[in-house]
Design a protein around this motif. Structure first.
Motif, PDB file in Angstrom:
ATOM      1  N   LEU A 412       0.723  -1.478  -0.324  1.00  0.00           N
ATOM      2  CA  LEU A 412       0.458  -0.019  -0.196  1.00  0.00           C
ATOM      3  C   LEU A 412       1.248   1.066  -0.089  1.00  0.00           C
ATOM      4  N   ARG A 420      -3.408   7.749  -2.262  1.00  0.00           N
ATOM      5  CA  ARG A 420      -2.708   5.750  -2.061  1.00  0.00           C
ATOM      6  C   ARG A 420      -3.244   5.181  -2.888  1.00  0.00           C
ATOM      7  N   LEU A 422      -2.653   0.369  -4.194  1.00  0.00           N
ATOM      8  CA  LEU A 422      -2.579  -0.826  -3.632  1.00  0.00           C
ATOM      9  C   LEU A 422      -1.911  -1.123  -5.091  1.00  0.00           C
ATOM     10  N   SER A 436      -6.593  -1.979  -5.563  1.00  0.00           N
ATOM     11  CA  SER A 436      -7.110  -0.655  -4.121  1.00  0.00           C
ATOM     12  C   SER A 436      -8.692  -1.776  -4.818  1.00  0.00           C
ATOM     13  N   VAL A 443      -6.945  -2.916   2.146  1.00  0.00           N
ATOM     14  CA  VAL A 443      -6.791  -1.942   1.910  1.00  0.00           C
ATOM     15  C   VAL A 443      -6.658  -1.420   3.517  1.00  0.00           C
TER      16      VAL A 443
END
Length: 476
Positions: A412, A420, A422, A436, A443
């Motif tokens: 992450l 953000r 992932l 994500s 997450v």
């Protein structure tokens, strides 16, 4: 009968301690000598064995073929923080190191360091090269204890606080006394290290820490090494950078040749590691965009996204090669999620030193090195944060700037804007696809873990907290 008893002793010792042990004449464990080489500002992309078609690193490529290679070994994203992990066995923030300057590189003076552990285990200890865990103007830390390496466990320390300067004929401190040395800085580190190892008593093992300050800037190298890249399309800066890496390689060749000619029958455990991801002292220098992607016609990065001072895997996943004859198997790989924090507990276990009272965050890799079942749990999490906020009183505002949390598959990541994403980095090496949406629960869990880690980490940021407390804020 005497020969039978000796054979029985060897067998019993082998059963007790596994393949890592040779024995003294009296049957006691014979610990290996340890040589730990750390370079400054090179990564997987700077080794020929990783697919770089231009770089010339024949000795390191040979070492890689003879070694156990950790392929998921992680350092911090910059220089001093990685050294803090190595020396403390903890995340750099928990030992006060949140930057490379501004008095925030000073490693807490109230903790036990790796060389002190090695001395407890009977080792002679020496360091040569770049310390970068205290600033020249600070002789003591916040609790009044010394910060210099020769006062923190190294019997001999021939070192500089940061960069060896000038690159030719540098000045270094020899246990506190400044001396002039002759030759190229990279050669000096290995010369002095090998001289010290030659001087060590054969009755005790030695731990030698050789920390080059190259290929970090300022860029300079012997002309004959720059000439190795004369016919390439590299820029002048890039040719010198690669020449500095070839200087590291040349010295590794000298070291390995020296090891082969030693008369001491004690085994030598050799480790080669680098301190952060792709850099000519920063991502821009190697052609990396702020989002971690490579620009066109830039230096090879072994397929990783990101580099020094960033948060993707290319910022932290570094070469870690270990060769230990009779223990490691040549040309093998290990994918355990490992960290520079793990060196201290690994060496402590090897030397049979109890560190239960030190609250280290690293984990021993000795089982991995011996080829056994790893002691590192499958659910391990590691935390990366570039730190380097401009002012100590801005640390909270930078919580999500170039930060990441990762397990053995997913990472992450927050970018420089705090956005953000992932990534399934185990199956998406260049971290190009944000997954994500497919893993919302993961997450959410990783975010909670990061939030808790941040609150805990802030308690250890003693240099920042002291600046905030006193109002004496250092900034650029």
């Amino acid at each position: 009968m005497k020969m039978l008893n000796q054979l029985t002793m060897l067998i019993v010792a082998g059963l007790a301690f596994g393949p890592l042990v040779t024995v003294e004449a009296n049957g006691a464990r014979k610990l290996p000598n340890i040589i730990f080489v750390l370079t400054d500002d090179m990564a997987w992309g700077e080794l020929g064995m990783s697919g770089n078609m231009i770089i010339q690193t024949p000795h390191l490529d040979k070492l890689a073929s003879q070694s156990l290679r950790f392929t998921n070994f992680n350092a911090a994203p910059t220089c001093a923080p990685t050294r803090a992990q190595l020396m403390s066995g903890r995340h750099e923030f928990s030992v006060g190191v949140t930057h490379t300057i501004l008095d925030r590189e000073n490693l807490r003076d109230d903790i036990t360091l790796l060389p002190e552990i090695m001395k407890r285990g009977g080792y002679q200890t020496g360091m040569f090269g770049k310390w970068h865990l205290s600033s020249p103007k600070h002789k003591t830390g916040l609790t009044g204890k010394p910060l210099a390496p020769y006062e923190r466990g190294f019997d001999t320390a021939i070192y500089t606080y940061n960069q060896l300067s000038p690159r030719f004929d540098p000045k270094l401190s020899h246990n506190g006394e400044e001396k002039q040395y002759t030759g190229y800085c990279g050669d000096v580190v290995f010369d002095e290290g090998m001289k010290w190892m030659e001087s060590c008593s054969a009755d005790q093992p030695f731990f030698a820490y050789l920390a080059t300050s190259i290929p970090h800037v300022p860029l300079a190298a012997p002309q004959r090494l720059i000439d190795l890249y004369a016919d390439t399309q590299l820029s002048g800066k890039e040719k010198t950078y690669y020449a500095m890496i070839s200087a590291v390689d040349e010295n590794m060749g000298r070291l390995m040749e020296w090891m082969e000619t030693r008369k001491d029958d004690r085994e030598i455990l050799l480790i080669f590691m680098t301190d952060n991801g792709h850099a000519i002292s920063g991502p821009k220098g190697t052609g990396i965009n702020p989002d971690g992607t490579l620009k066109e016609n830039t230096l090879y990065n072994a397929g990783f996204r990101g580099g020094k001072t960033q948060s993707w895997r290319g910022s932290t996943c570094v070469p870690f090669l270990i060769r230990w004859p009779g223990v490691t198997t040549s040309n093998t790989v290990n994918n355990t999620l490992a960290s520079a924090m793990d060196i201290l507990p690994t060496f402590a276990e090897l030397a049979d030193v109890d560190i239960d009272d030190l609250n280290v965050q690293g984990m021993s890799l000795l089982q991995d090195i011996q080829g056994g079942k790893s002691s590192v749990p499958d659910n391990r999490l590691l935390f990366c944060h570039v730190g380097r906020w401009k002012r100590s009183d801005q640390l909270e505002d930078n919580k999500f700037v170039y930060a990441s949390i990762f397990n053995s598959r997913y990472r992450l990541v927050w970018d420089n804007e705090g956005q953000r994403a992932l990534y399934d980095y185990a199956n998406d090496r260049d971290e190009s696809t944000d997954v994500s949406a497919e893993h919302p629960e993961l997450v959410e869990r990783l975010e909670r873990e990061f939030d808790q880690w941040w609150e805990d980490a802030k308690l250890g940021m003693v240099n920042d907290l002291e600046q905030i407390r006193t109002g004496n804020i250092k900034h650029r």
